[in-house]
Design a protein around this motif. Sequence first.
Motif, PDB file in Angstrom:
ATOM      1  N   GLN A  44      -4.075  -0.614   6.040  1.00 46.29           N
ATOM      2  CA  GLN A  44      -3.066  -1.622   5.750  1.00 46.29           C
ATOM      3  C   GLN A  44      -3.569  -2.571   4.669  1.00 46.29           C
ATOM      4  O   GLN A  44      -4.707  -3.041   4.711  1.00 46.29           O
ATOM      5  N   ALA A  45      -2.700  -2.874   3.711  1.00 43.10           N
ATOM      6  CA  ALA A  45      -3.094  -3.689   2.569  1.00 43.10           C
ATOM      7  C   ALA A  45      -3.527  -5.090   2.995  1.00 43.10           C
ATOM      8  O   ALA A  45      -4.495  -5.640   2.445  1.00 43.10           O
ATOM      9  N   ASP A  46      -2.836  -5.673   3.962  1.00 46.33           N
ATOM     10  CA  ASP A  46      -3.198  -7.038   4.354  1.00 46.33           C
ATOM     11  C   ASP A  46      -4.550  -7.080   5.067  1.00 46.33           C
ATOM     12  O   ASP A  46      -5.263  -8.081   5.000  1.00 46.33           O
ATOM     13  N   GLN A  54       1.325  -0.800   1.938  1.00 44.78           N
ATOM     14  CA  GLN A  54       1.853  -2.152   1.834  1.00 44.78           C
ATOM     15  C   GLN A  54       3.167  -2.244   2.604  1.00 44.78           C
ATOM     16  O   GLN A  54       3.852  -1.254   2.814  1.00 44.78           O
ATOM     17  N   THR A  55       3.512  -3.465   3.012  1.00 38.51           N
ATOM     18  CA  THR A  55       4.776  -3.649   3.719  1.00 38.51           C
ATOM     19  C   THR A  55       5.937  -3.444   2.756  1.00 38.51           C
ATOM     20  O   THR A  55       5.832  -3.696   1.558  1.00 38.51           O
ATOM     21  N   PHE A  77      -6.747  -1.867  -5.606  1.00 39.82           N
ATOM     22  CA  PHE A  77      -5.426  -1.261  -5.458  1.00 39.82           C
ATOM     23  C   PHE A  77      -5.131  -0.293  -6.600  1.00 39.82           C
ATOM     24  O   PHE A  77      -4.402   0.680  -6.429  1.00 39.82           O
ATOM     25  N   ALA A 109      -1.989  -6.145  -5.993  1.00 44.60           N
ATOM     26  CA  ALA A 109      -2.148  -6.370  -4.559  1.00 44.60           C
ATOM     27  C   ALA A 109      -1.113  -7.393  -4.109  1.00 44.60           C
ATOM     28  O   ALA A 109      -1.230  -8.582  -4.383  1.00 44.60           O
ATOM     29  N   ALA A 150       4.339  -9.916   2.157  1.00 47.91           N
ATOM     30  CA  ALA A 150       3.455  -8.761   2.033  1.00 47.91           C
ATOM     31  C   ALA A 150       2.456  -8.670   3.189  1.00 47.91           C
ATOM     32  O   ALA A 150       1.651  -7.742   3.231  1.00 47.91           O
TER      33      ALA A 150
END
Length: 241
Positions: free
Chosen positions: A85-87, A153-154, A197, A205, A218
Amino acid sequence: MRINQETFAQHEPALRGAQPLLGQDDRPFKAVSVQSGGLMLHHPRVRSRSDLAYLYTDGSGIWAQPLPTEFDKDIEPDERLRVLQADVLVHRLLSALAFLATHARDRCGATGTVSIEVDLVDRMYSHPYAPPEPYPRPGQPRPGHVYPLVLQQTSPFPPSEFLCRSAQGEATAVLDDLTDAGTGLVQAGSLLADQLFHAFGIAEAAPLTNQGEIRLPAWRQNVQPGITTWADHQGVPLTDH
């Protein structure tokens, strides 16, 4: 930073009880040990799969972090992907920058500009500085299959276009900006995160902006309260765009 019995007794309780993950109460380090050149922070019982940090006497430092990933067990094993997950990646990056910078400035008296390198790898032996992967001894199980990484990403922010085994970012920053953990920290984190990213085919990002803002949509809903509380406390602006 001079290490002797007095200074170790001073630093050890604070480091062992540190909560370096921004906006969270987790304590990733359970023990502090003296090592050649500095201090080692680790978790003795699960050391092979836990956070590991080295804080050197000259102010430099490194924090190796096992990032949580997911994969769909219903998919055929040869086609599985590890989803990061990006976060999660961005949050851990910001936390590491602030934690290591605090060591450099507040324990070692460093000032000025610092050099930063961040490496993301799918496993330890993919790191460019890692030793060669050892062959298992007779009778020992072979290492499990390592699945390639994708960055999620969301919605509506774009997902990965490419699979990735490793990514790297480099930057310089003003030490006080990182230690103060405000907009300067987020700006440095944005620059480094963008470079990571890019290895996945993502141009930016989404969780951060280069103006030093937290782009709240995000971040997943379950982590928004923690990062919002931290941002409000540090005076970091939030944006919905």
